[in-house]
Motif scaffolding. Structure first.
Motif, PDB file in Angstrom:
ATOM      1  N   ALA A  56      -3.632  -7.024  -0.340  1.00 39.64           N
ATOM      2  CA  ALA A  56      -5.077  -7.249  -0.236  1.00 39.64           C
ATOM      3  C   ALA A  56      -5.525  -7.440   1.204  1.00 39.64           C
ATOM      4  O   ALA A  56      -6.718  -7.391   1.496  1.00 39.64           O
ATOM      5  CB  ALA A  56      -5.476  -8.472  -1.061  1.00 39.64           C
ATOM      6  N   ASP A  57      -4.576  -7.631   2.124  1.00 41.67           N
ATOM      7  CA  ASP A  57      -4.928  -7.963   3.508  1.00 41.67           C
ATOM      8  C   ASP A  57      -4.887  -6.755   4.440  1.00 41.67           C
ATOM      9  O   ASP A  57      -4.671  -6.913   5.648  1.00 41.67           O
ATOM     10  CB  ASP A  57      -4.032  -9.079   4.032  1.00 41.67           C
ATOM     11  N   TRP A  58      -5.091  -5.565   3.901  1.00 41.63           N
ATOM     12  CA  TRP A  58      -5.138  -4.388   4.772  1.00 41.63           C
ATOM     13  C   TRP A  58      -6.358  -4.481   5.701  1.00 41.63           C
ATOM     14  O   TRP A  58      -7.365  -5.097   5.374  1.00 41.63           O
ATOM     15  CB  TRP A  58      -5.190  -3.102   3.939  1.00 41.63           C
ATOM     16  N   ASP A  59      -6.245  -3.850   6.856  1.00 43.02           N
ATOM     17  CA  ASP A  59      -7.352  -3.824   7.817  1.00 43.02           C
ATOM     18  C   ASP A  59      -8.146  -2.528   7.728  1.00 43.02           C
ATOM     19  O   ASP A  59      -9.362  -2.531   7.887  1.00 43.02           O
ATOM     20  CB  ASP A  59      -6.813  -3.986   9.243  1.00 43.02           C
ATOM     21  N   TYR A  60      -7.433  -1.422   7.480  1.00 38.46           N
ATOM     22  CA  TYR A  60      -8.077  -0.123   7.402  1.00 38.46           C
ATOM     23  C   TYR A  60      -7.532   0.631   6.194  1.00 38.46           C
ATOM     24  O   TYR A  60      -6.322   0.609   5.917  1.00 38.46           O
ATOM     25  CB  TYR A  60      -7.810   0.702   8.668  1.00 38.46           C
ATOM     26  N   LEU A  61      -8.412   1.304   5.494  1.00 45.20           N
ATOM     27  CA  LEU A  61      -8.030   2.193   4.405  1.00 45.20           C
ATOM     28  C   LEU A  61      -8.461   3.594   4.794  1.00 45.20           C
ATOM     29  O   LEU A  61      -9.649   3.858   4.992  1.00 45.20           O
ATOM     30  CB  LEU A  61      -8.700   1.768   3.094  1.00 45.20           C
ATOM     31  N   ILE A  62      -7.502   4.497   4.932  1.00 47.18           N
ATOM     32  CA  ILE A  62      -7.786   5.851   5.370  1.00 47.18           C
ATOM     33  C   ILE A  62      -7.540   6.811   4.209  1.00 47.18           C
ATOM     34  O   ILE A  62      -6.553   6.684   3.476  1.00 47.18           O
ATOM     35  CB  ILE A  62      -6.935   6.211   6.609  1.00 47.18           C
ATOM     36  N   HIS A  63      -8.450   7.759   4.026  1.00 45.80           N
ATOM     37  CA  HIS A  63      -8.336   8.679   2.898  1.00 45.80           C
ATOM     38  C   HIS A  63      -8.966  10.021   3.250  1.00 45.80           C
ATOM     39  O   HIS A  63      -9.838  10.107   4.130  1.00 45.80           O
ATOM     40  CB  HIS A  63      -9.016   8.087   1.660  1.00 45.80           C
ATOM     41  N   PRO A  64      -8.559  11.098   2.563  1.00 43.03           N
ATOM     42  CA  PRO A  64      -9.128  12.421   2.828  1.00 43.03           C
ATOM     43  C   PRO A  64     -10.488  12.581   2.172  1.00 43.03           C
ATOM     44  O   PRO A  64     -10.911  11.752   1.361  1.00 43.03           O
ATOM     45  CB  PRO A  64      -8.099  13.369   2.207  1.00 43.03           C
ATOM     46  N   GLU A  65     -11.130  13.690   2.491  1.00 40.03           N
ATOM     47  CA  GLU A  65     -12.467  13.948   1.964  1.00 40.03           C
ATOM     48  C   GLU A  65     -12.496  14.052   0.445  1.00 40.03           C
ATOM     49  O   GLU A  65     -13.488  13.688  -0.187  1.00 40.03           O
ATOM     50  CB  GLU A  65     -13.021  15.251   2.567  1.00 40.03           C
ATOM     51  N   ASP A  66     -11.403  14.552  -0.147  1.00 40.12           N
ATOM     52  CA  ASP A  66     -11.400  14.768  -1.595  1.00 40.12           C
ATOM     53  C   ASP A  66     -10.818  13.591  -2.383  1.00 40.12           C
ATOM     54  O   ASP A  66     -10.526  13.718  -3.565  1.00 40.12           O
ATOM     55  CB  ASP A  66     -10.645  16.049  -1.943  1.00 40.12           C
ATOM     56  N   PHE A  67     -10.653  12.455  -1.732  1.00 37.40           N
ATOM     57  CA  PHE A  67     -10.112  11.294  -2.445  1.00 37.40           C
ATOM     58  C   PHE A  67     -11.154  10.808  -3.454  1.00 37.40           C
ATOM     59  O   PHE A  67     -12.317  10.583  -3.094  1.00 37.40           O
ATOM     60  CB  PHE A  67      -9.769  10.180  -1.457  1.00 37.40           C
ATOM     61  N   PRO A  68     -10.761  10.625  -4.724  1.00 38.49           N
ATOM     62  CA  PRO A  68     -11.731  10.224  -5.750  1.00 38.49           C
ATOM     63  C   PRO A  68     -12.369   8.872  -5.450  1.00 38.49           C
ATOM     64  O   PRO A  68     -11.673   7.906  -5.122  1.00 38.49           O
ATOM     65  CB  PRO A  68     -10.881  10.153  -7.030  1.00 38.49           C
ATOM     66  N   VAL A  69     -13.670   8.804  -5.565  1.00 40.86           N
ATOM     67  CA  VAL A  69     -14.402   7.577  -5.273  1.00 40.86           C
ATOM     68  C   VAL A  69     -13.954   6.443  -6.181  1.00 40.86           C
ATOM     69  O   VAL A  69     -13.885   5.281  -5.754  1.00 40.86           O
ATOM     70  CB  VAL A  69     -15.925   7.814  -5.420  1.00 40.86           C
ATOM     71  N   ASP A  70     -13.614   6.770  -7.433  1.00 44.29           N
ATOM     72  CA  ASP A  70     -13.242   5.709  -8.369  1.00 44.29           C
ATOM     73  C   ASP A  70     -11.864   5.131  -8.092  1.00 44.29           C
ATOM     74  O   ASP A  70     -11.441   4.176  -8.744  1.00 44.29           O
ATOM     75  CB  ASP A  70     -13.327   6.194  -9.816  1.00 44.29           C
ATOM     76  N   ARG A  71     -11.154   5.678  -7.081  1.00 47.11           N
ATOM     77  CA  ARG A  71      -9.853   5.122  -6.709  1.00 47.11           C
ATOM     78  C   ARG A  71      -9.926   4.303  -5.429  1.00 47.11           C
ATOM     79  O   ARG A  71      -8.919   3.775  -4.958  1.00 47.11           O
ATOM     80  CB  ARG A  71      -8.824   6.250  -6.586  1.00 47.11           C
ATOM     81  N   LEU A  72     -11.121   4.185  -4.883  1.00 46.10           N
ATOM     82  CA  LEU A  72     -11.327   3.275  -3.761  1.00 46.10           C
ATOM     83  C   LEU A  72     -11.448   1.847  -4.292  1.00 46.10           C
ATOM     84  O   LEU A  72     -11.785   1.638  -5.462  1.00 46.10           O
ATOM     85  CB  LEU A  72     -12.598   3.655  -3.010  1.00 46.10           C
ATOM     86  N   PRO A  73     -11.164   0.838  -3.453  1.00 48.74           N
ATOM     87  CA  PRO A  73     -11.285  -0.550  -3.926  1.00 48.74           C
ATOM     88  C   PRO A  73     -12.717  -0.856  -4.345  1.00 48.74           C
ATOM     89  O   PRO A  73     -13.659  -0.516  -3.618  1.00 48.74           O
ATOM     90  CB  PRO A  73     -10.849  -1.381  -2.720  1.00 48.74           C
ATOM     91  N   PRO A  74     -12.911  -1.478  -5.503  1.00 43.97           N
ATOM     92  CA  PRO A  74     -14.268  -1.775  -5.967  1.00 43.97           C
ATOM     93  C   PRO A  74     -14.999  -2.755  -5.058  1.00 43.97           C
ATOM     94  O   PRO A  74     -16.225  -2.692  -4.925  1.00 43.97           O
ATOM     95  CB  PRO A  74     -14.053  -2.353  -7.364  1.00 43.97           C
ATOM     96  N   THR A  75     -14.249  -3.662  -4.448  1.00 42.99           N
ATOM     97  CA  THR A  75     -14.813  -4.601  -3.479  1.00 42.99           C
ATOM     98  C   THR A  75     -13.803  -4.805  -2.354  1.00 42.99           C
ATOM     99  O   THR A  75     -12.600  -4.647  -2.555  1.00 42.99           O
ATOM    100  CB  THR A  75     -15.126  -5.972  -4.118  1.00 42.99           C
ATOM    101  N   PHE A  76     -14.306  -5.145  -1.192  1.00 47.37           N
ATOM    102  CA  PHE A  76     -13.424  -5.492  -0.073  1.00 47.37           C
ATOM    103  C   PHE A  76     -14.225  -6.285   0.941  1.00 47.37           C
ATOM    104  O   PHE A  76     -15.464  -6.372   0.862  1.00 47.37           O
ATOM    105  CB  PHE A  76     -12.788  -4.246   0.552  1.00 47.37           C
ATOM    106  N   ASP A  77     -13.513  -6.881   1.891  1.00 46.15           N
ATOM    107  CA  ASP A  77     -14.126  -7.736   2.903  1.00 46.15           C
ATOM    108  C   ASP A  77     -14.734  -6.861   3.998  1.00 46.15           C
ATOM    109  O   ASP A  77     -14.040  -6.461   4.934  1.00 46.15           O
ATOM    110  CB  ASP A  77     -13.066  -8.682   3.465  1.00 46.15           C
ATOM    111  N   VAL A  78     -16.009  -6.561   3.891  1.00 46.56           N
ATOM    112  CA  VAL A  78     -16.637  -5.617   4.824  1.00 46.56           C
ATOM    113  C   VAL A  78     -16.655  -6.138   6.256  1.00 46.56           C
ATOM    114  O   VAL A  78     -16.796  -5.366   7.208  1.00 46.56           O
ATOM    115  CB  VAL A  78     -18.074  -5.272   4.365  1.00 46.56           C
ATOM    116  N   ALA A  79     -16.509  -7.440   6.430  1.00 44.72           N
ATOM    117  CA  ALA A  79     -16.504  -8.002   7.780  1.00 44.72           C
ATOM    118  C   ALA A  79     -15.164  -7.776   8.480  1.00 44.72           C
ATOM    119  O   ALA A  79     -15.105  -7.735   9.716  1.00 44.72           O
ATOM    120  CB  ALA A  79     -16.824  -9.492   7.740  1.00 44.72           C
TER     121      ALA A  79
END
Length: 264
Positions: A56-79
């Protein structure tokens, strides 16, 4: 596979002398092992695609253009946490020659982005061996092995790792593989995660010196010169839209040069 030799360093390296270490976390079958690692071993954690689920303590999540939106974290620490998309990594990838030469798969894209954006002393890869068998391919089960798709930029995953290792070293950055898997497509030196907290900047400098002694600079220079001559740049990052410009045989020859450059 080259094994990093341990230098005699203080058990608790001071913060001033400690190298900046970035973890590049992939989704290989062993990725879950990283869930229990001490956070203070790393300055930043870059999670690739689904590997944000490991910690849960990642700093950056990197993904390609075709990565499904529903597989991104539903919430995260935007700060404190940032999503890295093509708008962020394509310009940096182009600074290092572009996707055609670097290899169009996210393990290498994440490495080049971190090298350019974070400028670490060490890039430590885990869960990125890209060695796919018939069973479990990812920590979450059997997934699509992106690096194995039919792609002219991925004819040799080993050669692309050699290129990244060289490009990082030219920036004073050491690339290591923290995996304990028997097989890997990465040519980076192996390292145990337990040793990282004891490393100093001098340790990294020593390892980089060892790499330079074993590398074939002539082949690396020839590869870079040939890349410039071919001019295989797709500024948009979407090289697949310009495939008629790129000769697979020329890319195979480049791969051979990079493999020879890294041969020890």
């Amino acid at each position: 596979m080259l094994k990093v030799q341990q230098s005699e360093v203080p058990l608790a390296a001071s913060r001033q002398n400690r190298p900046s270490i970035v973890l590049i976390l992939g989704s290989g079958p062993d990725a879950l092992d990283a869930a229990s690692w001490q956070r203070n071993s790393f300055d930043k954690i870059v999670a690739i695609n689904n590997s944000w689920q490991v910690r849960a303590d990642w700093d950056y999540l990197i993904h390609p253009e075709d990565f499904p939106v529903d597989r991104l974290p539903p919430t995260f620490d935007v700060a404190n946490q940032t999503i890295i998309s093509a708008n962020n990594y394509v310009p940096i990838q182009n600074d290092f020659g572009g996707f055609v030469y670097a290899g169009g798969t996210m393990a290498y894209t994440a490495g080049y982005w971190a090298l350019g954006a974070l400028k670490p002393d060490v890039l430590a890869f885990f869960g990125c061996d890209m060695n796919y068998g018939s069973g479990q391919t990812h920590f979450y089960g059997k997934g699509t092995a992106d690096p194995l798709r039919d792609d002219i930029t991925l004819q040799s995953l080993e050669a692309k790792s050699a290129r990244l290792m060289y490009m990082a070293a030219a920036k004073g950055c050491l690339t290591v593989n923290l995996s304990e898997q028997d097989e890997t497509r990465l040519l980076f030196p192996r390292q145990s995660v337990g040793h990282l907290s004891d490393w100093t900047k001098a340790t990294v400098a020593g390892q980089l010196a060892d790499l330079s002694q074993f590398s074939n600079q002539t082949n690396a220079n020839e590869a870079l010169a040939r890349e410039a001559e071919l001019g295989y740049m797709a500024a948009s990052g979407r090289y697949w839209e310009e495939l008629d410009r790129f000769d697979p045989e020329q890319l195979r020859k480049l791969d051979a040069l990079w493999l020879d450059a890294a041969r020890r």
